[in-house]
Design a protein around this motif. Sequence first.
Motif, PDB file in Angstrom:
ATOM      1  N   ALA A 164      -4.648   8.882  -2.702  1.00  0.00           N
ATOM      2  CA  ALA A 164      -3.602   7.991  -3.195  1.00  0.00           C
ATOM      3  C   ALA A 164      -4.192   6.751  -3.869  1.00  0.00           C
ATOM      4  N   THR A 165      -3.399   6.123  -4.726  1.00  0.00           N
ATOM      5  CA  THR A 165      -3.811   4.905  -5.410  1.00  0.00           C
ATOM      6  C   THR A 165      -3.396   3.680  -4.592  1.00  0.00           C
ATOM      7  N   VAL A 166      -4.331   2.782  -4.391  1.00  0.00           N
ATOM      8  CA  VAL A 166      -4.050   1.550  -3.653  1.00  0.00           C
ATOM      9  C   VAL A 166      -3.657   0.463  -4.641  1.00  0.00           C
ATOM     10  N   VAL A 167      -2.538  -0.178  -4.393  1.00  0.00           N
ATOM     11  CA  VAL A 167      -2.052  -1.261  -5.246  1.00  0.00           C
ATOM     12  C   VAL A 167      -2.297  -2.573  -4.526  1.00  0.00           C
ATOM     13  N   ALA A 202      -7.988  -6.946  -8.945  1.00  0.00           N
ATOM     14  CA  ALA A 202      -6.558  -6.762  -8.664  1.00  0.00           C
ATOM     15  C   ALA A 202      -5.950  -5.687  -9.553  1.00  0.00           C
ATOM     16  N   THR A 203      -4.983  -4.969  -8.998  1.00  0.00           N
ATOM     17  CA  THR A 203      -4.238  -3.961  -9.759  1.00  0.00           C
ATOM     18  C   THR A 203      -2.747  -4.244  -9.764  1.00  0.00           C
ATOM     19  N   PRO A 236       6.094  -2.432  -5.538  1.00  0.00           N
ATOM     20  CA  PRO A 236       4.789  -3.028  -5.250  1.00  0.00           C
ATOM     21  C   PRO A 236       4.187  -3.766  -6.434  1.00  0.00           C
ATOM     22  N   PHE A 237       4.717  -3.550  -7.641  1.00  0.00           N
ATOM     23  CA  PHE A 237       4.200  -4.244  -8.821  1.00  0.00           C
ATOM     24  C   PHE A 237       4.966  -5.531  -9.126  1.00  0.00           C
ATOM     25  N   ALA A 238       6.008  -5.828  -8.369  1.00  0.00           N
ATOM     26  CA  ALA A 238       6.803  -7.044  -8.590  1.00  0.00           C
ATOM     27  C   ALA A 238       6.245  -8.162  -7.718  1.00  0.00           C
ATOM     28  N   LEU A 273       0.839  -1.189   0.000  1.00  0.00           N
ATOM     29  CA  LEU A 273       0.000   0.000   0.000  1.00  0.00           C
ATOM     30  C   LEU A 273       0.874   1.238   0.000  1.00  0.00           C
ATOM     31  N   THR A 274       0.359   2.291  -0.611  1.00  0.00           N
ATOM     32  CA  THR A 274       1.113   3.537  -0.621  1.00  0.00           C
ATOM     33  C   THR A 274       0.710   4.440   0.528  1.00  0.00           C
TER      34      THR A 274
END
Length: 209
Positions: free
Chosen positions: A47-50, A89-90, A177-179, A14-15
């Motif tokens: 903020a954007t939640v990943v 999911a993002t 966070p995208f890995a 999370l950011t």
Amino acid sequence: IESFGWLATLGWALTVASWEMCDDQIAKCAEARFEHNDYYWEECTTATVVEPCDPNEIVGPPGFSDDRFILAVDSMPYIIYFENDSAFATAAAQRVTVRQKVHSNMNLFSFKLQEFGFSNMTFQIPNGVPNYSTTLDLTDTLGVDVQVTAGIDIVNREFFWILQAIDKNTGVPPLDPFAGFLAINDSIGSGEGFVKYTVEPMAGLITGD
């Protein structure tokens, strides 16, 4: 922070200091306003939640007749499925935790791990072992290695599996966070996975137990 699935949970990054419940997609950002200060509330709302999202299910032995009877001496096979749901999911999942409660009529110590898999790959576990730990070298295929730990939680009477993405260069979970190792699911099942195991009934059970 982890999502709140029934059997399996997918960890995410999370950011901001907030979380969202995967099951009903209800954002809990409002709680940050009361638990923290207005700064966190402002960040939470902008903020954007990943995150990944995890539906899952368990399939057991089919049994016999309409009552689905099984023999009291049988070793019973089970498979638990999990998925990084493309509808919500993002990001890819960095951590998957599967925990399965064990019924009191089951012999906890008869637990035997079988194969597991994810991202259209299947991995074998040595026959008959109740616990297992390894690190899969998958950086060339998935961009990360995957640390796998599975076994019996005696205190909570549960079986468990933990799959954690690892950055080969640092030996710790990726900072990006995208890995992750479990992609957002697609038409070929890139975001699906499973674990298999067997367990036996306790001795002395009678018909109907």
